[in-house]
Enzyme design. Structure first.
Site, mmCIF file in Angstrom:
data_model
loop_
_atom_site.group_PDB
_atom_site.id
_atom_site.type_symbol
_atom_site.label_atom_id
_atom_site.label_comp_id
_atom_site.label_asym_id
_atom_site.label_seq_id
_atom_site.Cartn_x
_atom_site.Cartn_y
_atom_site.Cartn_z
ATOM 1 C CG ASP A 174 -1.805 -1.245 1.269
ATOM 2 O OD1 ASP A 174 -2.298 -1.651 0.209
ATOM 3 O OD2 ASP A 174 -1.958 -1.835 2.361
ATOM 4 C CG HIS A 206 -3.459 -5.241 2.710
ATOM 5 N ND1 HIS A 206 -2.973 -4.335 1.795
ATOM 6 C CD2 HIS A 206 -3.563 -6.416 2.036
ATOM 7 C CE1 HIS A 206 -2.789 -4.928 0.633
ATOM 8 N NE2 HIS A 206 -3.142 -6.193 0.747
HETATM 9 P P1 NAD Z 1 -0.049 -18.534 -5.150
HETATM 10 O O1 NAD Z 1 -1.215 -19.436 -5.215
HETATM 11 O O2 NAD Z 1 0.678 -18.208 -6.395
HETATM 12 O O3 NAD Z 1 1.016 -19.110 -4.123
HETATM 13 C C1 NAD Z 1 0.666 -19.544 -2.855
HETATM 14 C C2 NAD Z 1 1.604 -20.656 -2.456
HETATM 15 O O4 NAD Z 1 1.252 -21.075 -1.151
HETATM 16 C C3 NAD Z 1 1.509 -21.894 -3.369
HETATM 17 O O5 NAD Z 1 2.788 -22.212 -3.881
HETATM 18 C C4 NAD Z 1 0.997 -22.975 -2.447
HETATM 19 O O6 NAD Z 1 1.494 -24.266 -2.729
HETATM 20 C C5 NAD Z 1 1.489 -22.471 -1.103
HETATM 21 N N1 NAD Z 1 0.816 -23.060 0.023
HETATM 22 C C6 NAD Z 1 -0.496 -23.367 0.188
HETATM 23 N N2 NAD Z 1 -0.698 -23.937 1.388
HETATM 24 C C7 NAD Z 1 0.508 -23.986 2.000
HETATM 25 C C8 NAD Z 1 0.943 -24.454 3.249
HETATM 26 N N3 NAD Z 1 0.105 -25.000 4.129
HETATM 27 N N4 NAD Z 1 2.258 -24.338 3.543
HETATM 28 C C9 NAD Z 1 3.115 -23.789 2.682
HETATM 29 N N5 NAD Z 1 2.755 -23.323 1.458
HETATM 30 C C10 NAD Z 1 1.473 -23.426 1.132
HETATM 31 O O7 NAD Z 1 -0.534 -17.173 -4.445
HETATM 32 P P2 NAD Z 1 0.233 -15.775 -4.376
HETATM 33 O O8 NAD Z 1 -0.135 -14.936 -5.527
HETATM 34 O O9 NAD Z 1 1.664 -16.022 -4.079
HETATM 35 O O10 NAD Z 1 -0.479 -15.106 -3.090
HETATM 36 C C11 NAD Z 1 -0.309 -15.650 -1.810
HETATM 37 C C12 NAD Z 1 -1.103 -14.878 -0.771
HETATM 38 O O11 NAD Z 1 -0.611 -13.527 -0.642
HETATM 39 C C13 NAD Z 1 -2.589 -14.715 -1.113
HETATM 40 O O12 NAD Z 1 -3.355 -14.931 0.038
HETATM 41 C C14 NAD Z 1 -2.706 -13.275 -1.555
HETATM 42 O O13 NAD Z 1 -4.000 -12.755 -1.376
HETATM 43 C C15 NAD Z 1 -1.706 -12.621 -0.646
HETATM 44 N N6 NAD Z 1 -1.231 -11.295 -1.061
HETATM 45 C C16 NAD Z 1 -1.045 -10.368 -0.089
HETATM 46 C C17 NAD Z 1 -0.580 -9.112 -0.417
HETATM 47 C C18 NAD Z 1 -0.342 -8.083 0.656
HETATM 48 O O14 NAD Z 1 -0.203 -6.897 0.335
HETATM 49 N N7 NAD Z 1 -0.231 -8.443 1.915
HETATM 50 C C19 NAD Z 1 -0.300 -8.787 -1.758
HETATM 51 C C20 NAD Z 1 -0.503 -9.762 -2.721
HETATM 52 C C21 NAD Z 1 -0.988 -11.020 -2.363
HETATM 53 C C1 LMR Z 2 -2.975 -6.542 -3.089
HETATM 54 O O1 LMR Z 2 -3.229 -5.521 -2.455
HETATM 55 O O2 LMR Z 2 -2.546 -6.523 -4.247
HETATM 56 C C2 LMR Z 2 -3.142 -7.877 -2.405
HETATM 57 O O3 LMR Z 2 -3.766 -7.752 -1.174
HETATM 58 C C3 LMR Z 2 -3.765 -8.914 -3.273
HETATM 59 C C4 LMR Z 2 -5.220 -8.672 -3.560
HETATM 60 O O4 LMR Z 2 -6.006 -9.594 -3.358
HETATM 61 O O5 LMR Z 2 -5.570 -7.588 -4.009
#
Ligand code: NAD
Ligand code: LMR
Length: 344
Positions: A174, A206
């Site tokens: 953010d 967030h």
């Molecule tokens: P993705 O599906 O590409 O990757 C997630 C990974 O987690 C996969 O490789 C999966 O195998 C693994 N996984 C699932 N269960 C697991 C476990 N028990 N132990 C270990 N690994 C496990 O998803 P992504 O795009 O990498 O996003 C991941 C998370 O981050 C989502 O929840 C998304 O919403 C969040 N996210 C947060 C922010 C933020 O600003 N905080 C920004 C973007 C995404």
């Molecule tokens: C973001 O802000 O990009 C992440 O929290 C992923 C989402 O679900 O938007």
């Protein structure tokens, strides 16, 4: 009315310094979810961070492959990959654990729609950290952050090892977006601003309305008025939706998030090493709105040798920002309570 403690003074977040180092103690960092869209580029960026002496990559699928790949990069840190049944080994001796494990959004979903899947993933990983490396600092990326961070806190509490100075929700994306979008808005045709000059403190949580940018605290932000102000606030609050929509079913932000996650990890590592003045917004257990029953809140936090060193108050805010905060607080409270209820 907003809590007085929250409004007392302004502090400026650290400029957009990404991977800096001072030669001192080095540290083992684990990434849980290292095989995913965020996990892979995050692992790459952490391998480039000179503060990371050892990188432990874990996922239920694919982590040994990612580790073999990343380990060939000619930087000093060691990299080890762990398969699904090796979580405890992956956590052995770690100082910092970054968690991007869990499912991402598809178009039309809210972050809260991820709760049913991600809550148990995050709870189980936090329980493993509590068991194997109870002193570790935990950085939660998995959504919905407003709920997953309270889940981590309560899970550690149940295990008798919760220390609020060691649990962080990563809201850096953010902050990254706010600086980038403000630089675009405030640039003129003759002079393009560097986002380093347009750093904005983003507070709250967030997700959508819980994301509250304090544009009035920067000279460039203060100058944005009327429709342009409404537009930039909306873009900061809903920047995640922009990426989800553009990826059209293939997930949410991964590359910008990996950058933001590595940037926050670097800030924490510098604080842990004793660097002074490392201040950045992050979602932590906070006294700022405790009087309203809100235990977690993102604001500027000084990071130090123990993790959270000092939680800064919000400082003076504009009438528009007061309104944004009023919309943020009830939603945030609901999200936090949902996380608590899950662990209870
Ligand atoms: P993705 O599906 O590409 O990757 C997630 C990974 O987690 C996969 O490789 C999966 O195998 C693994 N996984 C699932 N269960 C697991 C476990 N028990 N132990 C270990 N690994 C496990 O998803 P992504 O795009 O990498 O996003 C991941 C998370 O981050 C989502 O929840 C998304 O919403 C969040 N996210 C947060 C922010 C933020 O600003 N905080 C920004 C973007 C995404
Ligand atoms: C973001 O802000 O990009 C992440 O929290 C992923 C989402 O679900 O938007």
């Amino acid at each position: 009315m907003l809590a007085r403690a929250a409004l007392r003074s302004v502090s400026t977040p650290l400029a957009t310094r990404a991977f800096s180092s001072s030669p001192a103690r080095h540290t083992k960092v684990a990434v849980l979810g290292a095989g995913g869209g965020i996990g892979q580029p995050l692992s790459l960026l952490l391998k480039l961070d000179p503060n990371v002496s050892s990188l432990s990559l874990y996922d239920i699928r694919g982590a040994p492959g990612v580790a073999a790949d990343v380990s060939h990069i000619d930087s000093a840190g060691e990299v080890t990959g762990y398969a699904a049944d090796q979580l405890d080994a992956a956590l052995e001796g770690v100082k910092v654990v970054v968690i991007p494990a869990g499912v991402p959004r598809k178009p039309g979903m809210t972050r809260d729609d991820l709760f049913n899947t991600n809550a148990s993933i995050v709870r189980d990983l936090a329980a493993a950290v509590a068991r194997v490396s109870p002193q570790a600092h935990i950085l939660v990326i998995s959504n919905p952050v407003n709920s997953t961070v309270p889940i981590v806190a309560r899970t550690l509490e149940k295990a008798g090892v919760f220390d609020p100075s060691r649990v962080f929700g990563v809201t850096t994306l953010d902050v990254v977006r706010a600086a980038r979008f403000l630089a675009s808005t405030a640039s003129t045709s003759s002079s393009a601003l560097d986002p380093k000059e347009t750093v904005v403190t983003v507070v709250g949580g967030h997700s959508g309305p819980t994301i509250v940018p304090l544009l009035s605290q920067t000279s460039y932000g203060k100058a944005v008025k009327g429709e342009a102000y409404e537009a930039i606030v909306k873009r900061i609050q809903f920047g995640g939706d922009e990426v989800v929509k553009a990826k059209d079913g293939a997930g949410s932000a991964t590359l910008s998030m990996a950058y933001a996650g590595a940037k926050f990890t670097n800030a924490l590592l510098r604080g842990l090493k004793g660097e002074k003045g490392v201040i950045t917004p992050t979602f932590v257990k906070s006294p700022l709105f405790e009087d309203k029953g809100i235990d977690f809140f993102a604001s500027n936090v000084e990071l130090g040798v123990n993790g959270v060193e000092k939680i800064h108050p919000l400082g003076p805010i504009s009438a528009e920002e007061e309104k944004l905060l009023e919309a943020c607080l009830p939603e945030l409270k609901k999200n936090i309570e949902k996380g608590y209820a899950f662990v209870a």
